[in-house]
Design an enzyme around this catalytic site. Sequence first.
Site, mmCIF file in Angstrom:
data_model
loop_
_atom_site.group_PDB
_atom_site.id
_atom_site.type_symbol
_atom_site.label_atom_id
_atom_site.label_comp_id
_atom_site.label_asym_id
_atom_site.label_seq_id
_atom_site.Cartn_x
_atom_site.Cartn_y
_atom_site.Cartn_z
ATOM 1 N N HIS A 8 8.826 14.899 -24.720
ATOM 2 C CA HIS A 8 8.241 13.941 -25.653
ATOM 3 C C HIS A 8 8.779 14.158 -27.064
ATOM 4 C CE1 HIS A 8 4.701 12.548 -28.222
ATOM 5 N NE2 HIS A 8 5.269 11.451 -27.762
ATOM 6 N N GLU A 40 0.351 12.945 -33.555
ATOM 7 C CA GLU A 40 0.062 12.110 -32.383
ATOM 8 C C GLU A 40 -0.842 12.870 -31.415
ATOM 9 O OE1 GLU A 40 2.484 9.977 -28.710
ATOM 10 O OE2 GLU A 40 3.575 10.472 -30.541
ATOM 11 N N GLU A 48 12.184 12.775 -27.277
ATOM 12 C CA GLU A 48 12.099 11.305 -27.343
ATOM 13 C C GLU A 48 12.012 10.870 -28.807
ATOM 14 O OE1 GLU A 48 8.531 8.389 -27.605
ATOM 15 O OE2 GLU A 48 8.431 9.497 -25.705
ATOM 16 N N HIS A 49 11.234 11.593 -29.594
ATOM 17 C CA HIS A 49 11.108 11.297 -31.022
ATOM 18 C C HIS A 49 12.371 11.699 -31.783
ATOM 19 C CE1 HIS A 49 6.709 10.440 -31.786
ATOM 20 N NE2 HIS A 49 6.711 10.718 -30.486
#
Length: 159
Positions: A36, A117, A39-40
Site C-alpha cells: 500500500h 489514512e 502504491e502511494h
Amino acid sequence: MMVLYTSDPDASKAAASLSVNVGSFVDPPEFQGLAHFLEHAIHLGSTKYPGANEYQVFIQSNQGHMNAETCKERTTYHFTISSNAFAEALDRFSQLFISPLFDKGRVQKELHAVDSESKGNLQNLVEQENSVIRSLLDPAHPASKYSCGNLETLDSLNL
C-alpha cells in the site's frame, strides 16, 4: 503481459489502467502495509518527469482523475483524461513504473500520508470488523497482517 486496447476517435475522454500481481498478501511481516505504501510512493515522480506532483497536476489540468488501490493479490493504478492529452498522460504514467523517483523527503511525506489514512480507518466500521477478523486468523496466514500500514509497521524501512 496482457494488453487490452480499444479506441473511439469520437470519445472526449480516454483512460488507462495497470494492474500488477502484487498486493498486501506479499507484505513481509516486518513491513506490514508495504504494498500500500508503494502504491502511494510510485506517484512521487520519475526520472523523466521529476516534479513531486507533476503527474497529478497534469491529469487534473486536463479534466482527468487518477487513483490506485492495493488489494490482497494485486495493485491497480488508473487514470482518465481528456482524449487530446492521452498520449502525454500515458507517457507520464508509464514513466512512473519505468524509472520512479523515491526522493527521501517525498517518501517520508508519503509515509505520513499513509499513517494518516491508517488513523482515519480507525473510525471506519468495516476496518474495525476487519481488525477483529485479522485477530482471529492464523498469524501465519497473509490475511492476518495489517495491509494499510502506518508509521509503526513501516518504521523499520529506515527511510
